[in-house]
Write a protein that holds these residues in place. Sequence first.
Motif, short mmCIF file in Angstrom:
data_model
loop_
_atom_site.label_atom_id
_atom_site.label_comp_id
_atom_site.label_asym_id
_atom_site.label_seq_id
_atom_site.Cartn_x
_atom_site.Cartn_y
_atom_site.Cartn_z
N GLY A 282 -28.46 45.58 -5.23
CA GLY A 282 -29.53 45.38 -4.26
C GLY A 282 -29.67 46.59 -3.34
O GLY A 282 -29.59 47.73 -3.80
N PRO A 283 -29.83 46.37 -2.03
CA PRO A 283 -30.00 47.50 -1.11
C PRO A 283 -28.79 48.41 -1.03
O PRO A 283 -28.92 49.59 -0.66
N LYS A 284 -27.60 47.90 -1.38
CA LYS A 284 -26.39 48.73 -1.32
C LYS A 284 -26.33 49.72 -2.50
O LYS A 284 -25.41 50.53 -2.57
N GLY A 285 -27.31 49.65 -3.38
CA GLY A 285 -27.41 50.64 -4.45
C GLY A 285 -28.38 51.75 -4.14
O GLY A 285 -28.64 52.61 -4.99
N ILE A 286 -28.93 51.77 -2.90
CA ILE A 286 -30.00 52.71 -2.54
C ILE A 286 -29.62 53.53 -1.31
O ILE A 286 -29.17 52.99 -0.30
N ILE A 287 -29.84 54.85 -1.41
CA ILE A 287 -29.75 55.78 -0.28
C ILE A 287 -31.12 56.47 -0.18
O ILE A 287 -31.75 56.72 -1.20
N LYS B 238 -32.96 48.75 -15.98
CA LYS B 238 -32.31 48.63 -14.67
C LYS B 238 -31.16 49.63 -14.59
O LYS B 238 -30.46 49.84 -15.59
N PRO B 239 -30.92 50.22 -13.42
CA PRO B 239 -29.78 51.14 -13.28
C PRO B 239 -28.47 50.39 -13.36
O PRO B 239 -28.38 49.21 -12.98
N ALA B 240 -27.45 51.08 -13.85
CA ALA B 240 -26.10 50.51 -13.86
C ALA B 240 -25.61 50.32 -12.42
O ALA B 240 -26.06 51.00 -11.49
N ALA B 241 -24.65 49.42 -12.25
CA ALA B 241 -24.15 49.12 -10.90
C ALA B 241 -23.48 50.32 -10.26
O ALA B 241 -23.47 50.44 -9.03
N ASN B 242 -22.91 51.23 -11.06
CA ASN B 242 -22.24 52.40 -10.49
C ASN B 242 -23.13 53.63 -10.45
O ASN B 242 -22.66 54.75 -10.30
N LEU B 243 -24.46 53.41 -10.56
CA LEU B 243 -25.43 54.50 -10.46
C LEU B 243 -26.25 54.29 -9.19
O LEU B 243 -27.13 53.43 -9.13
N LEU B 244 -25.93 55.05 -8.14
CA LEU B 244 -26.66 54.94 -6.87
C LEU B 244 -27.98 55.70 -6.96
O LEU B 244 -28.03 56.84 -7.46
#
Length: 240
Positions: free
Chosen positions: A88-93, A44-50
Amino acid sequence: KGSVSDAVIWFLNQIAAQAKEKHPEKFLTILAYWGTRKPPVKVKPAANLLIIFCAITECQARPWSHPVNVRLNVSRDLERWIELHPLGPKGIITFEYPCTYHFVGYPYPALYAFAENLRYYQRLGLRGVYICGLTRGHLVHLYSYVISRLLWNPNQDLGKLVDEFTQAWYGPAWRPMREYVELLHRGALESRSDGVMDCHAGPGQRFFRELLTREFLDRAERLFAEAEALANSEVVRRRI
């Protein structure tokens, strides 16, 4: 690690951990792109990795809900990235391609599909959308006008925005130009080759051959001729 994406995310997580110690308020980004577009299997990606999701090889002329793109698992992969990310979705652009890089004169009917995809992104609650390449090319002024407004509010009426732009940009010649916009996009949405819907893939590829039929070209030429005849200034003629 399970996949190429797993290995890449594992590696970047190490960098993200170091960055968090010095800059806890900042994010790093990674493109989920080509070989890494599919989400990882285990890591899983880290929370600070968008994650910047780049569907570059899929059909840009049809929305992700279209069978051509459903077959390519665009929405499934995007939603899996959302499930994996701690934010969640706030980690995705998303990274969007409403233009062609192959030859700027090519008709590139991606506007209608983009409008539907944007409403889908809003429902998902994504962090943001990045638009690539709107600098020149076919109908670039229309795209720039409409897309910028849809980014503020994806639920606006697309047809009204196209009407608004064509009336202001083409003046008395707006009706045939408006008809051309519809002809181009509807033709791409419905185009087929040998009874099969083709994928008009990625901005770096040659495509839309199935769209550019003799019938389409003849009708488009008539619309341009009608628009030129209605133009009331040299400025409008250049725009046409």
